[in-house]
Scaffold this active site. Sequence first.
Site, PDB file in Angstrom:
ATOM      1  CB  ALA A 195      -0.930   0.006   1.204  1.00 35.79           C
ATOM      2  CB  ALA A 196       4.385   1.954  -0.766  1.00 37.59           C
ATOM      3  N   GLY A 197       2.061   3.148  -2.455  1.00 44.73           N
ATOM      4  CA  GLY A 197       1.554   4.196  -3.342  1.00 44.73           C
ATOM      5  C   GLY A 197       0.278   4.825  -2.823  1.00 44.73           C
ATOM      6  CG  ASP A 198      -3.199   2.547  -2.544  1.00 46.52           C
ATOM      7  OD1 ASP A 198      -3.251   3.097  -3.664  1.00 46.52           O
ATOM      8  OD2 ASP A 198      -3.460   1.343  -2.370  1.00 46.52           O
TER       9      ASP A 198
END
Length: 304
Positions: free
Chosen positions: A244-247
């Site tokens: 979930a890094a991009g989110d």
Amino acid sequence: MVGSANMDLVVHAERLPARGETLLGGAFATFAGGKGANQAVAAARLGASVAMLGCVGRDEFGAQLRDGLQHEHIDTAHLHTVDDTSSGIAVITVAADGANTIVVSPGANAALMPDHIDAAAAGIAAAGMLICQLEVPLDAVAHAISLAARFGTPVLLNPAPAQALPDALYEQTSFLILNESEAALLTDVAVDGPASAREAAAHLRAKGVETVIVTLGAQGVWYATTGEEGHLPAPRVDAIDSTAAGDTFVGGFAAERVRGASIRDAIEFGQRAAALSVTRQGAQASIPTQAEVRAQPAFPATVR
């Protein structure tokens, strides 16, 4: 927030499988996910007031997803329950180095329609920012963005999974946040670092986007906006799960920008939040709070 809500089915493995290969995996777990819900949770934990517009199935996963969002104090009045349709799921493999592969079955997410958007028009008009992704039907996303543009609400679009977009969406988008592969698909520029990201960002700005932010993983972020552009290196951390890094970056950027931060400062806040998230397992479970991000000393630059 207009977007998807999925239940993530996650299995860990020593590495990602090659095409046609079967691997013996390790631990298995379920986590609440979906790019829309992830970004909603990230924005909420990082200090924003958030409402979620989307669809879940009338099943156990749908009930869990709704309860999870409400636990984060996210308004779910426009999170619709769809009969005779399963909730969306994502099947995720996470390698030992934190890399992942994701396959999404949209389920109820595919039921989001322009009529659902119209029912939430007052909320879109009053919002500090509308955030959208592409895990729900494009016509619903386009309708939400057109309403926001009519109301003067800034739009953040994360075009994932990447697909061809109508020109009007570019012209109505205030912030386009995308990774290397998404930028490459939308511009035909092979994005592999700051120089090529700069070229891709210029291409997208020429289509009418106000601000383009290209995330480059270990190489940081390239951004371009009116009168300003630049490269911000990534914080250095020991990543264990990048799910979930991009989110988290999107939610952190949005929350900080709505609070009045400059674009550069909002990017740096999003980077710090994302850096914390990759040191933890899971999608929403990995997302830090605003207090956790503020309490962190400055990370060294450049991920090792």
